[in-house]
Design an enzyme around this catalytic site. Structure first.
Site, PDB file in Angstrom:
ATOM      1  N   CYS A   1     -19.623  -0.214  15.956  1.00 27.28           N
ATOM      2  CA  CYS A   1     -20.596  -0.589  14.926  1.00 27.28           C
ATOM      3  C   CYS A   1     -20.962  -2.070  15.048  1.00 27.28           C
ATOM      4  CB  CYS A   1     -20.026  -0.303  13.534  1.00 27.28           C
ATOM      5  SG  CYS A   1     -18.689  -1.426  13.062  1.00 27.28           S
TER       6      CYS A   1
ATOM      7  N   THR B   1       0.827  -1.205   0.000  1.00 22.42           N
ATOM      8  CA  THR B   1       0.000   0.000   0.000  1.00 22.42           C
ATOM      9  C   THR B   1       0.864   1.259   0.000  1.00 22.42           C
ATOM     10  OG1 THR B   1      -1.691  -1.206   1.243  1.00 22.42           O
ATOM     11  CG2 THR B   1      -1.879   1.196   1.198  1.00 22.42           C
TER      12      THR B   1
ATOM     13  N   HIS C   1       1.953   1.944  -3.434  1.00 20.12           N
ATOM     14  CA  HIS C   1       0.876   2.528  -4.234  1.00 20.12           C
ATOM     15  C   HIS C   1       0.755   4.030  -3.961  1.00 20.12           C
ATOM     16  CE1 HIS C   1      -0.099  -1.174  -5.922  1.00 20.12           C
ATOM     17  NE2 HIS C   1      -1.294  -1.409  -5.453  1.00 20.12           N
TER      18      HIS C   1
ATOM     19  N   CYS D   1     -17.885  -4.347  14.660  1.00 20.51           N
ATOM     20  CA  CYS D   1     -16.999  -4.274  15.817  1.00 20.51           C
ATOM     21  C   CYS D   1     -17.616  -4.968  17.029  1.00 20.51           C
ATOM     22  CB  CYS D   1     -16.705  -2.812  16.163  1.00 20.51           C
ATOM     23  SG  CYS D   1     -15.528  -2.050  15.026  1.00 20.51           S
TER      24      CYS D   1
END
Lengths: 348, 348, 348, 348
Positions: D97, D41, D44, D100
């Site tokens: 949430c 990542t 990128h 989670c």
């Protein structure tokens, strides 16, 4: 006629005598036994232990663990041939009941046991149905092929818990427990505790890869396990002995959310603190019986071929079949691993 | 100050008296209790039962099941607002230990219990940390919202076995057992056996959807179950009572390869025939504790919203909070389902 | 000789003509077909669809779904008797390969298909090996017994996801999809979406218990599902159609952490956004083929006996076997559920 | 102020410049970065790859893998202390949430990524919330602690399939694939195939314990795998590359009933022969994303402490942080394993 170890009558002991050579039926194979090994059940039959008296009907040929060469096949046998080296599953399942038809032949509703309900393999020849036979890879030594059932028990037990990356405790380090320790090592357990009260077995357990060996008669296994797992307890414990203290210590040493595998066969009821050991821990408990047919055999064969568990370390003694009484006496002493007997050759 | 049911001192009983209204901290919410329900643990505290004497430190406010409206939120509360209707999980987990961090907060290593280790909700107001609160859907009646923990226990227990298309037996038909029966019905069990020795409970079990109700003091549950399952036994049994005979009957009535869910909390050790009931059966046994946090709450809410289990059938009595002693006496009689108490209004 | 629907030659069509009555071998049973039903594979053979041209070798008797009475049993048949009502599993497994020996006979390495690789059951009589037969409970109507394979497919598919207390979407509401919807209803799904582009099928889906029926040619299923699941998506989706858009819509409508069951057989490759639909979602995807042998049959039978799924709603048309060409034409129109044909009686 | 690798603007490249030292909030910790490692990542972002342009908002500090010492803790931090050595989970979950709260924080509905959505750790100091920190065991070298996320990916991937006693194929042998091979070895895979098209990586794979290394540009992996598994195929395959051919080869080489783990992120849609590769095979397919929080971290730590996977073999290069552009160039060449950078000391 052939020679065989025969349980001739009710009561302790057995005799080495002539017995009719069996004939294979349409779907059967006739096997010349190259190696046969002794298991705890054989000991019980030999000693005429209370637990088997209702089941065994003398006279009969004893024995259930073996490897041998196929000498003859029935007309409807399709997947095996003369010359193949096979072993046989001890649990003679029917193949047609609910359990057999749902992938659970190991708990067949009409199960018979080789060498208990039927004639066994402590003999020069043995006959079995093709569906109960296991074709051995020729790379596997004949003694190992004979003794692969205990490894199979261990493979079945290990498959019921998560081993890789976890800590485990094995209570009872006889041949099956020792196999299990070897398997846990090869499957990536991060710490393996082996608990027994017999020196000889603790040494076996160490040889097979146990990290921490505990003599339960000298040390408190719970305390040791807690000390070496930062007070958390093990992720899984295997009860392989059937003894009350092992259940107690095992459940106490199990971490909340862990898995208990029960394999040992207690001769009486066990007292469990269900609230503290199982419910509050949200524990998974699995009874484990025999081997999955034949998933366990396939995995056992792969493990052996890959050299992951060295079963030969567990094979500690060898006898000609006619010396069977010496073999049984040795096994009773507790100072042996697996004992192999040879019906058809003089071993070196 | 506010009114509350206070365990004022060691020994049986409780008093209805003034108590400081709690203040919410940074991450807390202050809830006005609209409905609160009585659970077996509350009974134990009220009666000063041996099992809770070491844990409870009077004086303290009793109670743990509730639904109420948020009146105030701490500065760091993010997902709840004034006016929301919430319930609270009884198990006050830390959120930071090994169990909490691996999705097993229900067996938190530092668990506290609301109304046991902390002040409870038999009061006009109650404070709790946002992370232990559950936001109720407004479609769910306030009494049902208060009493959803037992359904949550049932959801957790049911999730541990395969219910759909299977036969099940529930030993112990108190509120949790009755919820479980309703749940098994809605999850597609093909035959549900409910076993108890109290008439009132067997009726509850029937109302919730039990197919075959067995009074264990009059009939042999094992015989009945075997008769009605063509001699196979049930696919799963749930032990909800903690009584020795239930374990015995349950394991005997379990088919080989089946699942036993242990939820009841025996007050002493249980004797199990491990060999015949667990090992030979290759049985799965699961200890089940509390509820999964918060997976169980989500599923419970969905089940309630879909109308799959009618919890209102289980709510048999209602009292103002100050009548708490009548409520406890009734509950003790065994002739009730869930009892709701109202701290902030006169109920009709 | 007997009458049968015979695929006489390569190319579309079939004929109703004389064919030798089969003789049972040692382990076989001879069945008089009481009812037989048409499946999509039969349509493909009838139409001489590209997908089956390499497999089917005319001339042969077509058909694989049936129920009938045993007229004769081979000498080694042990568990079935003359007069028993049986159906037959379409997948003729060998019973001896790796898959068969590990509880996965449904993906047998030497699989043959009844009515594709062997003669089928669109005939007055049919012969099959005992191990591929299923003994029907006499309470189950003969038409239902004939058509229980699609319910079996549905049972196998449903078993691969968690249905109880969850939301599900079924893409493709033909007979199997409709069965699946009925099953999800009875297993406690909290919301069931049925998606198809044929009116007739959406009505079937509704009759079987679908909560929200979506015509994919008129509405965007993803938008509808998201709207009715508070933007979360479904817990599980079943792809029963094999069509590219269903995969796309299904995966988009699946919540992260959900389960995708793939049953439909696309005739060409499917394009999947693996990153967004599977990896980022941490999704479980299961290919589901046929039925578990015989676990699925047992569960299917229990579900039918308990009255949980009313298969008779799906049986929309009936014909004498000799009218088979009308039956095939009707099925091709898409305006039918299951079609039953009778080889041995005039149906009312 | 401190020095940091800063993505200063849209477009390729980054700069080493002054940046405000971050301040910990109430529940945060301030960490001095001792070692930090580069991941795909980061590449990128450095290259301004299309896939990250919408997400990254320059200027920002890059980087997400690290190990460092706590210099300061917020007032509400409870379980960590100054001086502790920590790493940080890259996926910054909300903790509140649905995902989670149900043990699936790794697919949090409000996920942010460290070093993508927030400032990162290619700097002298970094701040993170206590709940996203991982306390390292002091026995683990600091470079290994920094680079344990890829091993974590591997642990999560491996946990989704059955490895012990099984054959596996790993398609893509970059750092994560190589970790996975090491893990499969230590978890008892009986045969491990590693497939890549870069020499350097195949060598890494071999060093980590791969049994059969296949250069996919030279040999047909499917043919090789079939040849060495007696024509059966592997029990599990891991797609770690995101490349169309790997999917194709992996699914073809998978045995019926096997498991496919999809971890690689394709940049476009993948074509799958769903019928032959997934449905007829009754295959299990699992998307695997990130790591389980924190179950995977615990297991990863255990595996490292037990010495089961030697991560140091994968750490092939080291740089001072200010030499970051050399490090990125090397990584781009494909001729490196993990590259470590040091912000606070001159290495060697």
């Amino acid at each position: 006629m052939m020679h065989a170890v025969v349980k001739a009558s009710s009561g302790p002991g057995a005799v080495f005598e002539q017995w009719p050579t069996p004939k294979p039926g349409l779907r059967d194979i006739l096997v010349r036994i190259e190696a046969t090994s002794i298991c705890g059940t054989d000991m019980h039959i030999y000693d005429w232990h209370e637990s088997i008296r209702d089941k065994v009907k003398p006279p009969m040929v004893m024995g259930h663990e073996f490897a041998g060469k196929i000498m003859e096949v029935g007309k409807e046998v399709s997947d095996l041939r003369e010359g193949d080296i096979v072993s046989g599953e001890t649990h003679i399942f029917c193949g047609k009941c609910f359990q057999c038809r749902t992938g659970n032949a190991h708990i067949c509703e009409r199960m018979l046991l080789r060498g208990v309900d039927t004639d066994g393999c402590f003999a020069k020849y043995h006959v079995l149905n093709e569906q109960h036979a296991w074709l051995n890879d020729r790379k596997i030594p004949i003694e190992v092929a004979s003794a692969q059932e205990p490894l199979g028990n261990a493979v079945h037990a290990a498959s019921a818990a998560e081993i890789s990356g976890n800590t485990v405790a094995v209570f009872g380090c006889g041949p099956i427990g020792a196999c299990l320790i070897g398997l846990c090592k090869s499957f990536g357990a991060t710490k393996i505790f082996g608990i027994d009260i017999v020196d000889y077995r603790l040494k076996l357990a160490k040889d097979m890869g146990g990290d921490v060996l505990i003599d339960g008669s000298q040390q408190d296994p719970v305390k040791e396990i807690m000390r070496l797992t930062d007070g958390r307890g093990v992720d899984a414990f295997f009860e392989m002995s059937g003894a009350q203290p092992s259940f107690e210590e095992g459940f106490k040493a199990l971490r909340p959310g862990g898995t208990a595998i029960l394999f040992g066969l207690p001769s009486k009821k066990i007292e469990l603190d269900v609230a503290n050991w199982i419910v509050f821990k949200d524990a998974h408990v699995r009874g484990v019986f025999g081997r999955r047919l034949f998933g366990t055999w396939y995995k056992t064969a792969e493990v052996l071929k890959a050299g992951q568990v060295d079963l030969s370390k567990l094979i500690t003694h060898r006898f000609d079949l006619e010396e069977f009484s010496k073999a049984f006496a040795l096994m009773k002493s507790g100072r042996s691993g697996k004992i192999i007997m040879y019906p058809n050759k003089k071993h070196a």
